[in-house]
Enzyme design. Structure first.
Site, PDB file in Angstrom:
ATOM      1  CD  GLU A  82      11.527 -66.557 -23.819  1.00 21.84           C
ATOM      2  OE1 GLU A  82      11.723 -65.515 -23.155  1.00 21.84           O
ATOM      3  OE2 GLU A  82      10.534 -66.725 -24.540  1.00 21.84           O
ATOM      4  CE  LYS A 269       9.432 -61.917 -22.375  1.00 16.38           C
ATOM      5  NZ  LYS A 269       9.850 -63.228 -22.870  1.00 16.38           N
ATOM      6  CG  ASP A 285      22.279 -49.176 -20.440  1.00 12.67           C
ATOM      7  OD1 ASP A 285      21.389 -49.973 -20.074  1.00 12.67           O
ATOM      8  OD2 ASP A 285      22.522 -48.114 -19.838  1.00 12.67           O
ATOM      9  CG  HIS A 383       8.427 -72.121 -25.373  1.00 18.89           C
ATOM     10  ND1 HIS A 383       9.164 -71.009 -25.655  1.00 18.89           N
ATOM     11  CD2 HIS A 383       8.427 -72.241 -24.038  1.00 18.89           C
ATOM     12  CE1 HIS A 383       9.575 -70.457 -24.539  1.00 18.89           C
ATOM     13  NE2 HIS A 383       9.144 -71.195 -23.534  1.00 18.89           N
TER      14      HIS A 383
HETATM   15  C1  MEV Z   1       7.358 -65.076 -25.125  1.00 20.41           C
HETATM   16  O1  MEV Z   1       8.631 -64.852 -24.568  1.00 20.41           O
HETATM   17  C2  MEV Z   1       6.994 -63.971 -26.102  1.00 20.41           C
HETATM   18  C3  MEV Z   1       5.556 -64.030 -26.641  1.00 20.41           C
HETATM   19  O2  MEV Z   1       4.641 -64.039 -25.551  1.00 20.41           O
HETATM   20  C4  MEV Z   1       5.366 -62.793 -27.489  1.00 20.41           C
HETATM   21  C5  MEV Z   1       3.931 -62.588 -27.975  1.00 20.41           C
HETATM   22  O3  MEV Z   1       2.991 -63.042 -27.274  1.00 20.41           O
HETATM   23  O4  MEV Z   1       3.784 -61.938 -29.005  1.00 20.41           O
HETATM   24  C6  MEV Z   1       5.315 -65.284 -27.427  1.00 20.41           C
END
Ligand code: MEV
Length: 429
Positions: A82, A269, A285, A383
């Protein structure tokens, strides 16, 4: 000590970066970057790692820079597909570095092995018998893995739990033995499984029940690592946003994640965006770490934020992250995967406990990177700049064309493969 502050690294070619690392003795002589070449994982090695192998699946390996943790510099290997993740981690690590760096701590390296026993004629009596034989059982477990004991680890304690005591279902009632095992610098899955499997016959005899599962628990809540950062608001200012605005935005964002599972999952995430790449790069792992981390995020009965963000009396932003971190620096695929060896060599950690502390620091940095972007410009700006390069490549751009097409896509605010194809065609006409 090697510094992880390498200004301009971002703008170098891959070759220049490798040469610079070699000149700084980031790798020892033996590892001097040789495994960074195409054949980073020989297919013959891969064929011995899993079944039905037809090839390997490479990921980009980038370096998280600027990490200063407990006064020590770390160059952090991150394997991830990513865009923005590595840049964002390094950006926040630089801010935290300027604020004095991350401070971390870790509990001991105690992992849990579980043994499920069903059908005992008297569950309470079975529990008592097992507890009376606790020392003998611990000795038996250690006899199954003497090399761990020789390294200073081994089974240390044992508990017995009764689950669903009042269940009417013939399948519900069970006794569960927890064996607590210090796995030293290994993640320890094989060690733990060997130990608990070896205890099963004795446990059946003692309980007059039947043993079904004998397996480690990935909920490693006695193997925790914690990172903290304290950031004066002036270090958070960006573009038109004051440091105080960014700080308050981050705390608001945290409160959102703390109170809403829909947001917490995305928030977390973002934390795993930092954690998984180093767990993967070091041959650990990542499914185990993911499963344990999310369970820990629900430990108070509701799925919530893994991090906490608050302010102190002087207006500093305080961030904390504590997670189970069942990773190792020895054993598993670390021994056989050449890139895992390179990653460990570069990280220069002396123990699994130290590795765990680096990992949670990266997770904390990654979270702040995402929140800082989200509460200011939004994440798409940064991004998309990186994403545009992938789009350019997907449209067939190669070599120097990639940057030229990517730049045009950004300028024209149309980061689509269709548009990139048009630009590529125009370029090569
Ligand atoms: C993207 O990979 C991760 C985010 O969505 C995390 C977040 O929203 O805090 C930017």
């Amino acid at each position: 000590m090697i510094t992880s502050r390498i200004p301009g690294f971002y703008n170098m070619t891959v070759e220049e970066r490798r040469e610079l690392l070699a000149s700084k003795h980031v790798f020892d002589d033996e590892k001097k970057g040789h495994s960074l070449e195409q054949d980073a994982l020989p297919v013959t090695t891969a064929d011995n790692m899993i079944e039905n192998v037809i090839g390997t699946y490479p990921l980009p390996l980038g370096l998280g820079l600027n990490f200063l943790i407990n006064g020590k510099d770390y160059i952090v290997p991150m394997a991830i597909e990513e865009p923005s993740v590595v840049a964002s981690a390094s950006h926040i690590a630089k801010i935290v570095r300027n604020a004095g760096g991350f401070t971390t701590e870790a509990t001991g390296r105690v992992m849990i092995g579980q043994i499920q026993v069903v059908g005992c004629p008297d569950m309470e009596a079975a529990k008592k018998t097992l507890l009376a034989e606790k020392d003998a059982l611990i000795n038996d477990a250690n006899a199954a893995y003497p090399s761990l004991v020789a390294r200073g680890g081994g089974a240390e304690d044992l508990e017995v739990r009764l689950l669903n005591e009042n269940s009417d279902s013939k399948y519900g009632k069970m006794l569960v033995v927890h064996v607590y095992i210090n796995t030293c610098d290994a993640m320890g899955a094989n060690i733990i499984n060997t130990m608990v499997e070896s205890l099963a016959p004795t446990i059946e005899q003692l309980t007059k029940g039947k043993v079904f599962l004998r397996i480690l628990s990935n909920y490693a809540d006695r193997c925790l690592a914690k990172a903290k950062c304290v950031i004066p608001p002036e270090l958070l200012a960006t573009g038109d946003f004051t440091g105080e605005e960014v700080r308050d935005g981050v705390v608001h964002a945290y409160e959102f994640a703390a109170s809403d599972p829909y947001r917490a999952v995305t928030h977390n995430k973002g934390i795993m965006n930092g954690i998984d790449p180093i767990v993967i790069a070091t041959g650990n792992d990542w499914r185990a770490v993911e499963a344990g981390a999310h369970a820990y995020a629900a430990r108070h009965g509701k799925y919530s934020s893994m991090t906490t963000w608050s302010t102190d009396d002087t207006g500093n932003l305080i961030g904390e992250l504590e997670l189970p971190m069942s990773v190792g620096t020895v054993g598993g695929s670390i021994r056989v995967h050449p890139m895992a060896q390179v990653a460990h060599n570069m990280l220069n950690v002396e123990s699994a406990e130290e590795l765990a502390q680096v990992i949670v620091s990266v997770g904390l940095a990654q979270n702040l990177g995402a929140l800082k972007a989200l509460v200011t410009d939004g994440i798409q700006k940064g991004h998309m700049a990186l994403h545009s390069r992938s789009v350019a490549m997907a449209a067939g751009a190669t070599g120097e064309m990639i940057d030229i097409i990517a730049e045009q896509l950004i300028k024209q605010k149309e980061i689509r493969v269709g548009k990139a194809k048009e630009l590529v065609e125009e370029y090569i006409k």
